[in-house]
Design a protein around this motif. Structure first.
Motif, PDB file in Angstrom:
ATOM      1  N   SER A  56       0.851  -1.192   0.000  1.00  0.00           N
ATOM      2  CA  SER A  56       0.000   0.000   0.000  1.00  0.00           C
ATOM      3  C   SER A  56       0.887   1.243   0.000  1.00  0.00           C
ATOM      4  CB  SER A  56      -0.884   0.007   1.257  1.00  0.00           C
ATOM      5  OG  SER A  56      -1.580   1.219   1.351  1.00  0.00           O
ATOM      6  N   GLU A 105      -2.631   5.701  -3.256  1.00  0.00           N
ATOM      7  CA  GLU A 105      -2.619   4.388  -3.920  1.00  0.00           C
ATOM      8  C   GLU A 105      -2.670   4.643  -5.426  1.00  0.00           C
ATOM      9  OE1 GLU A 105      -2.154   1.607  -2.411  1.00  0.00           O
ATOM     10  OE2 GLU A 105      -3.062   1.730  -0.419  1.00  0.00           O
ATOM     11  N   SER A 128     -10.925  -0.135  -5.925  1.00  0.00           N
ATOM     12  CA  SER A 128     -10.896  -0.211  -4.460  1.00  0.00           C
ATOM     13  C   SER A 128     -11.964  -1.185  -3.934  1.00  0.00           C
ATOM     14  CB  SER A 128     -11.097   1.181  -3.859  1.00  0.00           C
ATOM     15  OG  SER A 128     -12.302   1.724  -4.356  1.00  0.00           O
ATOM     16  N   PHE A 185      -7.556  -6.317  -2.740  1.00  0.00           N
ATOM     17  CA  PHE A 185      -6.908  -5.120  -3.296  1.00  0.00           C
ATOM     18  C   PHE A 185      -5.417  -5.054  -2.945  1.00  0.00           C
ATOM     19  CE2 PHE A 185      -5.614  -0.681  -2.627  1.00  0.00           C
ATOM     20  CZ  PHE A 185      -5.935  -0.094  -3.843  1.00  0.00           C
ATOM     21  N   TYR A 186      -5.076  -5.163  -1.658  1.00  0.00           N
ATOM     22  CA  TYR A 186      -3.678  -4.928  -1.249  1.00  0.00           C
ATOM     23  C   TYR A 186      -2.750  -6.028  -1.765  1.00  0.00           C
ATOM     24  CZ  TYR A 186      -5.768  -1.292   1.508  1.00  0.00           C
ATOM     25  OH  TYR A 186      -6.467  -0.176   1.871  1.00  0.00           O
ATOM     26  N   ARG A 239      -2.111  -5.297  -5.257  1.00  0.00           N
ATOM     27  CA  ARG A 239      -1.190  -4.147  -5.338  1.00  0.00           C
ATOM     28  C   ARG A 239       0.268  -4.624  -5.308  1.00  0.00           C
ATOM     29  NH1 ARG A 239      -0.148   0.072  -6.308  1.00  0.00           N
ATOM     30  NH2 ARG A 239      -0.025   1.493  -4.559  1.00  0.00           N
TER      31      ARG A 239
END
Ligand code: SAM
Length: 261
Positions: free
Chosen positions: A34, A38, A44, A49-50, A53
């Protein structure tokens, strides 16, 4: 006489096989990434999500369109599917030691061009120079010998090919020399421990909720330590600086000495 360390691979395989049957809900298994802001193409609304990422960060600007990509230690395939959807490689092969992870990966909607195979990072079953990019996220600390994996990653890459590599390690462990010894050119090395901690803080509730549903309280606690829930072992080690997390972008050089080829 040198002390013989027992191999880690059988334990890692069994651990991930068991987790796949107990908590099949996760499709991505890394600690996440993160940043503020972002800077991302990922919605989102995406539940993982993370973790996705981390893939986005690892790839950086690596162009994959029309390329052949290998993900070593693809886990349950959520990252590979994200890469296929987002960056449109021509072919993406995900390999993992855990048959149960591969079963989960195959059980999800198959995207065209993606395949999942059981395999060992230290003995890849692909011909020399068969991929344009190798991806490896959050897994090499589980291998018996990461230098064997680095040699394999370089072997299967075409000259000029990219190696996108992230993992956590003990604070005093620096794999850069091993990567250079394996014949890679280092394009970028970034410490991302703060980004991983930031992701874990934001994702902790989602992780904890899945474990809280387990009837076995001992296992519940064990998985919280493993998955980096706030206040548990993986998290506190990063927070205290005992462990750190790095991303590396590397390249197999175009021109190599005869000894290297
Ligand atoms: C923490 S998970 C990360 C998986 C995936 N990269 C992700 O981010 O979702 C580590 C993975 O490494 C795999 N693994 C461990 N040792 C391996 C080996 N020697 N060869 C291939 N995969 C291995 C495990 O089965 C597990 O799926």
């Amino acid at each position: 006489m040198a002390e013989q360390r027992p191999p880690r691979s059988p334990g890692a395989r069994d651990y991930f096989d068991r987790a796949a049957t107990i908590i099949p809900e996760f499709t991505v298994l890394n600690y996440g990434f993160s940043s503020e802001p972002e800077n991302t193409v990922i919605s989102s609304e995406e539940p993982e999500f993370y973790c996705l990422r981390m893939y986005e960060h690892a790839l950086g600007g690596t162009a994959l369109n029309g390329c052949e990509v290998l993900e070593v230690s693809c886990g349950r395939g959520g990252g590979a599917n994200f890469v296929q959807r987002t960056y449109s490689p021509q072919r993406l092969v995900g390999v993992d030691l855990s048959p149960e992870n591969i079963r989960l990966a195959r059980s999800r909607a198959a995207l065209p061009g993606v395949e999942f195979l059981i395999g060992n990072a230290e003995r890849l079953s692909f011909a020399d120079q068969s991929f344009d990019t190798v991806i490896n996220i959050g897994a090499s600390h589980l291998y018996d010998d990461r230098t064997r994996f680095f040699a394999e990653a370089r072997r299967v890459l075409r000259p000029g090919g990219s190696f996108c590599y992230t993992d956590g390690c003990w604070a005093d462990d620096d794999c850069t020399e091993d990567l250079l010894d394996a014949g890679f050119e280092l394009l970028e090395r970034t410490e991302i421990t703060a980004n991983v901690l930031r992701a874990l803080r934001r994702d902790s509730a989602r992780r904890a909720t899945l474990f809280d549903g387990l009837p076995d309280t001992k296992l519940r606690e064990e998985y919280k330590h493993w998955a980096g829930v706030i206040g548990y072992r993986a998290f506190t080690r990063f927070e205290a600086g005992q462990t750190r997390y790095f991303s590396h972008r590397l390249r197999r050089p175009e021109a190599e000495s005869a000894a290297r080829r």
